[in-house]
Enzyme design. Structure first.
Site, mmCIF file in Angstrom:
data_model
loop_
_atom_site.group_PDB
_atom_site.id
_atom_site.type_symbol
_atom_site.label_atom_id
_atom_site.label_comp_id
_atom_site.label_asym_id
_atom_site.label_seq_id
_atom_site.Cartn_x
_atom_site.Cartn_y
_atom_site.Cartn_z
ATOM 1 N N LYS A 83 43.788 17.053 24.010
ATOM 2 C CA LYS A 83 42.903 16.000 23.493
ATOM 3 C C LYS A 83 42.311 15.243 24.672
ATOM 4 C CE LYS A 83 43.568 13.199 19.373
ATOM 5 N NZ LYS A 83 44.534 12.324 18.712
HETATM 6 C C1 E4P Z 1 43.313 11.101 15.732
HETATM 7 O O1 E4P Z 1 43.620 12.143 16.238
HETATM 8 C C2 E4P Z 1 43.940 9.811 16.027
HETATM 9 O O2 E4P Z 1 45.246 10.053 16.490
HETATM 10 C C3 E4P Z 1 44.095 8.935 14.823
HETATM 11 O O3 E4P Z 1 43.583 9.539 13.650
HETATM 12 C C4 E4P Z 1 43.699 7.520 15.022
HETATM 13 O O4 E4P Z 1 43.943 6.829 13.832
HETATM 14 P P1 E4P Z 1 44.060 5.236 13.752
HETATM 15 O O5 E4P Z 1 42.680 4.668 13.756
HETATM 16 O O6 E4P Z 1 44.765 5.007 12.447
HETATM 17 O O7 E4P Z 1 44.864 4.797 14.949
#
Ligand code: E4P
Length: 222
Positions: free
Chosen positions: A84
């Site tokens: 990522k």
């Molecule tokens: C995506 O890969 C992120 O880890 C995640 O969906 C972020 O979500 P949040 O806005 O609830 O922190």
């Protein structure tokens, strides 16, 4: 549509996996901090042992050379690791190079259709539009998904749209309607998808009627 769980918690991952509908996992530094992960690489390896599908492990570097070093390292943990990378200038450059090296990437922190266009051009495997965080600031997360679907369809990009920052079942439903390839969600939302009060009351009634029938049959037999 593929279902990913958005957590670093091994018990939650195991629970979702045991349900038989889990296609992958997304983690991020905040999710790791939440459960106090001390050995990040060891933890990602444990997740990869539970789940056969793609597991996103995020870099914490923000400069090209460091992102590349970190990404190559993470990619070696297991075949199903997807690196990522944040949607910043050095991140896009790194995604291009990683893609050329055959390392799969999930371009994270996407908040606009033009960002998603750049990520696809750079060869990202996944793009992660954060719909809940847009809704949090009175923007329209679903509109972002719709725009990305249109743009990717227009040009035949193969980057998969991974609807992220999902807060509730309507986000999943709308993402599915619009054709997002993946939805990543917390365990709580997976549970919410399952439950319906009419299912619960209907089952209660079926079982009560069945018990009554057994009582009656017993009385008749006596
Ligand atoms: C995506 O890969 C992120 O880890 C995640 O969906 C972020 O979500 P949040 O806005 O609830 O922190």
């Amino acid at each position: 549509m593929k279902f990913f769980i958005d957590t670093a918690d091994l018990d939650e991952i195991q629970e979702a996996h045991d349900l038989g509908v889990l296609d992958g996992v997304t983690t991020n530094p905040s999710l790791c901090a939440k459960i106090g992960v001390a050995d990040f690489e060891g933890h990602i390896a444990k997740i990869c042992n539970i789940v056969e599908g793609d597991v996103s492990a995020e870099v914490v570097s923000t400069e090209y050379d460091e992102i590349m070093t970190e990404a190559r390292h993470l990619a070696k943990i297991a075949d199903n690791v997807v690196v990522k990378v944040p949607l910043i200038k050095d991140g896009i450059k790194a995604i291009r190079s990683l893609s050329d090296e055959g390392i799969r990437t999930n371009c994270t922190l996407c908040f606009s259709p033009t960002q998603a266009l750049l990520a696809a051009k750079a060869g990202a495997t996944y793009i992660s539009p954060f719909i809940g965080r847009l809704d949090d600031i009175s923007d329209d997360g679903m509109q972002l998904i719709e725009d990305i679907v249109t743009i990717y369809d227009n040009y035949g990009f193969e980057t998969e749209i991974l609807a992220a920052s999902i807060r509730h079942p309507m986000h999943v439903l709308e993402s599915a309607r619009l054709g997002a390839d993946v939805a990543t969600m917390p365990l709580k939302v997976i549970d919410q998808l399952l439950h319906h009060p009419k299912t619960d009351s209907g089952l209660e009634r079926f079982l009560a009627d069945w018990d009554k029938l057994q009582e009656k049959l017993k009385e008749t037999a006596e």
